[in-house]
Design a protein around this motif. Structure first.
Motif, PDB file in Angstrom:
ATOM      1  N   LYS A 211       0.834  -1.216   0.000  1.00 53.23           N
ATOM      2  CA  LYS A 211       0.000   0.000   0.000  1.00 53.23           C
ATOM      3  C   LYS A 211       0.860   1.254   0.000  1.00 53.23           C
ATOM      4  N   ILE A 212       1.960   1.221   0.748  1.00 54.09           N
ATOM      5  CA  ILE A 212       2.865   2.368   0.757  1.00 54.09           C
ATOM      6  C   ILE A 212       3.487   2.570  -0.620  1.00 54.09           C
ATOM      7  N   ALA A 213       3.905   1.490  -1.255  1.00 57.59           N
ATOM      8  CA  ALA A 213       4.479   1.585  -2.599  1.00 57.59           C
ATOM      9  C   ALA A 213       3.461   2.146  -3.583  1.00 57.59           C
ATOM     10  N   GLN A 214       2.220   1.709  -3.474  1.00 61.97           N
ATOM     11  CA  GLN A 214       1.164   2.228  -4.345  1.00 61.97           C
ATOM     12  C   GLN A 214       0.936   3.717  -4.096  1.00 61.97           C
TER      13      GLN A 214
ATOM     14  N   VAL B  89       6.440   7.665  -8.527  1.00 62.34           N
ATOM     15  CA  VAL B  89       7.696   6.998  -8.219  1.00 62.34           C
ATOM     16  C   VAL B  89       7.437   5.508  -8.000  1.00 62.34           C
ATOM     17  N   THR B  90       8.223   4.671  -8.665  1.00 64.38           N
ATOM     18  CA  THR B  90       8.099   3.222  -8.505  1.00 64.38           C
ATOM     19  C   THR B  90       9.122   2.735  -7.489  1.00 64.38           C
ATOM     20  N   ILE B  91       8.621   2.016  -6.472  1.00 61.93           N
ATOM     21  CA  ILE B  91       9.479   1.525  -5.398  1.00 61.93           C
ATOM     22  C   ILE B  91       9.272   0.027  -5.232  1.00 61.93           C
ATOM     23  N   ASP B  92      10.354  -0.701  -5.105  1.00 64.31           N
ATOM     24  CA  ASP B  92      10.302  -2.113  -4.756  1.00 64.31           C
ATOM     25  C   ASP B  92       9.913  -2.207  -3.281  1.00 64.31           C
ATOM     26  N   ILE B  93       8.936  -3.035  -2.935  1.00 66.64           N
ATOM     27  CA  ILE B  93       8.501  -3.091  -1.541  1.00 66.64           C
ATOM     28  C   ILE B  93       9.617  -3.554  -0.606  1.00 66.64           C
TER      29      ILE B  93
ATOM     30  N   ASN C 195       8.948   8.677   6.505  1.00 69.34           N
ATOM     31  CA  ASN C 195       7.582   9.148   6.705  1.00 69.34           C
ATOM     32  C   ASN C 195       6.950   8.290   7.791  1.00 69.34           C
ATOM     33  N   GLY C 196       5.690   8.542   8.098  1.00 76.93           N
ATOM     34  CA  GLY C 196       5.043   7.777   9.148  1.00 76.93           C
ATOM     35  C   GLY C 196       3.571   8.116   9.265  1.00 76.93           C
ATOM     36  N   PHE C 197       2.925   7.491  10.223  1.00 79.47           N
ATOM     37  CA  PHE C 197       1.478   7.579  10.375  1.00 79.47           C
ATOM     38  C   PHE C 197       1.033   8.494  11.517  1.00 79.47           C
ATOM     39  N   SER C 198       1.951   9.218  12.143  1.00 82.30           N
ATOM     40  CA  SER C 198       1.594   9.948  13.355  1.00 82.30           C
ATOM     41  C   SER C 198       0.917  11.293  13.116  1.00 82.30           C
ATOM     42  N   LYS C 199       1.164  11.934  11.995  1.00 79.61           N
ATOM     43  CA  LYS C 199       0.663  13.304  11.789  1.00 79.61           C
ATOM     44  C   LYS C 199      -0.568  13.317  10.869  1.00 79.61           C
ATOM     45  N   TYR C 200      -0.353  13.203   9.568  1.00 78.03           N
ATOM     46  CA  TYR C 200      -1.445  13.261   8.597  1.00 78.03           C
ATOM     47  C   TYR C 200      -2.470  12.165   8.833  1.00 78.03           C
ATOM     48  N   TYR C 201      -2.007  11.009   9.239  1.00 80.90           N
ATOM     49  CA  TYR C 201      -2.898   9.857   9.413  1.00 80.90           C
ATOM     50  C   TYR C 201      -3.461   9.759  10.832  1.00 80.90           C
ATOM     51  N   CYS C 202      -3.057  10.693  11.701  1.00 85.27           N
ATOM     52  CA  CYS C 202      -3.629  10.829  13.052  1.00 85.27           C
ATOM     53  C   CYS C 202      -3.449   9.583  13.914  1.00 85.27           C
ATOM     54  N   LEU C 203      -2.259   8.981  13.862  1.00 84.15           N
ATOM     55  CA  LEU C 203      -1.973   7.772  14.639  1.00 84.15           C
ATOM     56  C   LEU C 203      -0.680   7.926  15.452  1.00 84.15           C
TER      57      LEU C 203
ATOM     58  N   LEU D  56      -3.167  -0.540   7.646  1.00 83.12           N
ATOM     59  CA  LEU D  56      -3.628  -1.019   6.333  1.00 83.12           C
ATOM     60  C   LEU D  56      -4.814  -0.211   5.829  1.00 83.12           C
ATOM     61  N   GLU D  57      -5.579   0.376   6.769  1.00 80.78           N
ATOM     62  CA  GLU D  57      -6.762   1.157   6.392  1.00 80.78           C
ATOM     63  C   GLU D  57      -6.538   2.664   6.523  1.00 80.78           C
ATOM     64  N   ALA D  58      -5.288   3.075   6.762  1.00 81.05           N
ATOM     65  CA  ALA D  58      -5.014   4.496   6.990  1.00 81.05           C
ATOM     66  C   ALA D  58      -5.107   5.336   5.720  1.00 81.05           C
TER      67      ALA D  58
END
Length: 376
Positions: free
Chosen positions: A67-70, A78-82, A218-226, A264-266
Motif C-alpha cells: 500500500k505504501i508503494a502504491q 515513483v516506482t518503489i520495490d517493496i 515518513n510515518g502515520f503519526s501526523k497526517y494519518y492521526c496515529l 492497512l486502512e489508513a
C-alpha cells in the motif's frame, strides 16, 4: 560516547508543568487531536479479535508495504520495490536505520538551524558530528547548495514540510540539493513526515529526481492521526536492503504488529481530505490572529506549526514560554528547542487543537500582551 551532549526537549518540561493547570490552552505539542479513519479503528478491533499479536518480518507486513508503494506511485509517480520499505517503531526507528546505513563514528551530518531537535540528538547518540547550517526568512527557511558548499558532509538531512517553520522546499531547490549530494556522494535523508498536510502547494518527494542515494522517511503519526501507534517507515536504496534488514532485526525486530494491521486502512483518501481541510482552517485562523500580535516571517505552507518572533516582548523564549504558562495558562514551545540561530526570540505555536480551544488562548494572549505593553 557523546550522549552527554544530548539535550532534552524543553517542551516536555512545559508539557509536564501544563498538567498543573486544568484550564490550560495547548499550543505546545505536535500531536493531532483528531482521530484516525474509522476504518483504522475497525481494522484494529478485527486484528485483536483474530489474535494478531506475533512478530512480523523485520521489513513489516507485505500488504502494508504494498500500500505504501502504491501511495508513492499514485502521489509522486515513483516506482518503489517493496523490499526497499521498512516499517519502523515511529520515525525514530527510521532515522536510526538511515543514520546507521549512511554514517559512522566521526562522520558529519548536516541539517538546518532551526530544525527538529532529534536530528542532533541521534547524531550525538551515534557519535556522529552534527553540522548546523543557519537559515532564515531570507532563505524561506530552506537550505540551498550555497549552505552546503563550505562543509565536508557525509549526509544531509532536510524536512519538508518543516518543523518548526511549516515551510515547504521549493521543487527546483530540492532537485538542486539532491543533485549536488549525488555528485558529492553525500547521502540525502528526507524527512517527509508532514506530507499530506500541505495547503496552497504540494510537497515534492526527494525520490522524484532519480538519485540512488536518497533515503525517505515518513510515518502515520501526523497526517494519518496515529501518533500513539508508533509506526513510521523508511525507504532505502536497493543496494542497502540487506544492510537495513540486519539493522532493523537488531534494533527492534519489527514494528508494532497491531499498528501495522491498523495502518492497512489508513490510506482513506476521503477521510484524509477532511483532515487536511480542518488543519487548513485552523492554520488560517491562528495565523490571522497571531499576525496581529507577533512578527511571523512566513505563513506556514504545511505541517501544523507557526514560528512566531516574540522579540518585541522577550529575547529569552524559554522564559517567555514559562511566563505565558504561569500567568495565563497558555502552553507553547520555546524556540531554543530547535537550535541556536536566533531561536531565543521565537516560540512555536501548534494548531493541533480545535478553533474553539485556540480562540480562548488567543483572547488570553491579546489581553495579557496589551497589559504588558501598557506597563512597559
Amino acid at each position: 560516547m557523546r550522549c552527554s551532549q544530548m539535550s532534552s526537549f524543553i517542551v516536555m518540561d512545559i508539557v509536564k508543568e501544563a498538567e498543573n493547570y486544568k484550564d490550560c490552552i495547548h499550543f505546545e505539542i505536535g500531536q493531532p487531536d483528531l482521530p484516525p479513519s474509522p476504518k483504522v479503528k475497525q481494522a484494529l478491533h478485527v486484528s485483536i479479535d483474530e489474535n494478531k499479536f506475533s512478530y512480523t518480518q523485520s521489513h513489516g507486513l507485505v500488504e502494508l508495504r504494498e500500500k505504501i508503494a502504491q501511495h508513492y506511485q499514485t502521489t509522486y509517480g515513483v516506482t518503489i520495490d517493496i523490499e526497499q520499505i521498512f516499517l519502523t517503531p515511529g520515525t525514530s526507528g527510521a532515522f536510526l536505520i538511515a543514520y546507521a546505513l549512511t554514517l559512522g563514528k566521526g562522520t558529519t551530518l548536516g541539517f538546518s538551524d532551526p530544525s527538529y531537535p532529534c536530528y542532533k540528538n541521534f547524531a550525538y547518540l551515534l557519535e556522529i558530528h552534527p553540522c548546523f547550517m543557519p537559515i532564515g526568512k531570507e532563505d524561506n527557511f530552506e537550505l540551498h547548495v550555497k549552505h552546503l558548499e563550505p562543509h565536508a558532509l557525509d549526509a544531509l538531512q532536510i524536512s519538508s514540510p518543516a518543523n518548526p517553520t511549516g515551510n515547504i522546499y521549493d521543487r527546483e531547490n530540492l532537485k538542486s540539493l539532491v543533485t549536488y549530494c549525488e555528485k558529492k556522494n553525500i547521502a540525502f535523508i528526507s524527512d517527509e513526515l508532514y506530507h499530506g498536510l500541505t495547503y496552497e502547494k504540494e510537497a515534492s518527494c526527494a525520490l522524484e529526481f532519480g538519485s540512488k542515494n536518497v533515503y525517505v522517511i515518513n510515518g502515520f503519526s501526523k497526517y494519518y492521526c496515529l501518533p500513539g501507534q508508533r509506526l513510521g517507515w523508511v525507504i532505502v536504496p536497493k543496494e542497502k536492503i540487506r544492510h537495513a534488514e540486519m539493522v532493523a532485526q537488531n534494533l527492534f525486530i519489527c514494528a508494532p504488529t497491531l499498528s501495522q494491521y491498523g495502518a492497512l486502512e489508513a490510506f482513506d483518501d476521503a477521510y484524509l481530505k477532511e483532515i487536511k481541510a480542518e488543519f487548513q482552517k485552523r492554520r488560517d485562523y491562528l495565523y490571522g490572529e497571531l499576525s496581529q500580535l507577533f512578527d511571523i516571517d512566513a505563513k506556514p505552507e504545511g505541517a501544523f506549526y507557526i514560528w512566531a518572533n516574540v522579540s518585541h516582548y522577550s529575547d529569552d523564549s524559554f522564559s517567555f514560554a514559562k511566563e505565558l504558562l504561569e500567568n495565563i495558562h497558555i502552553a507553547t514551545t520555546p524556540g531554543v528547542d530547535f537550535g541556536t540561530n536566533g531561536t531565543n526570540c521565537y516560540i512555536r505555536f501548534a494548531y493541533t487543537r480545535s478553533i474553539e480551544h485556540m480562540r480562548e488562548g488567543v483572547e488570553r494572549l491579546k489581553n495579557y500582551l496589551k497589559e504588558k505593553n501598557e506597563n512597559q
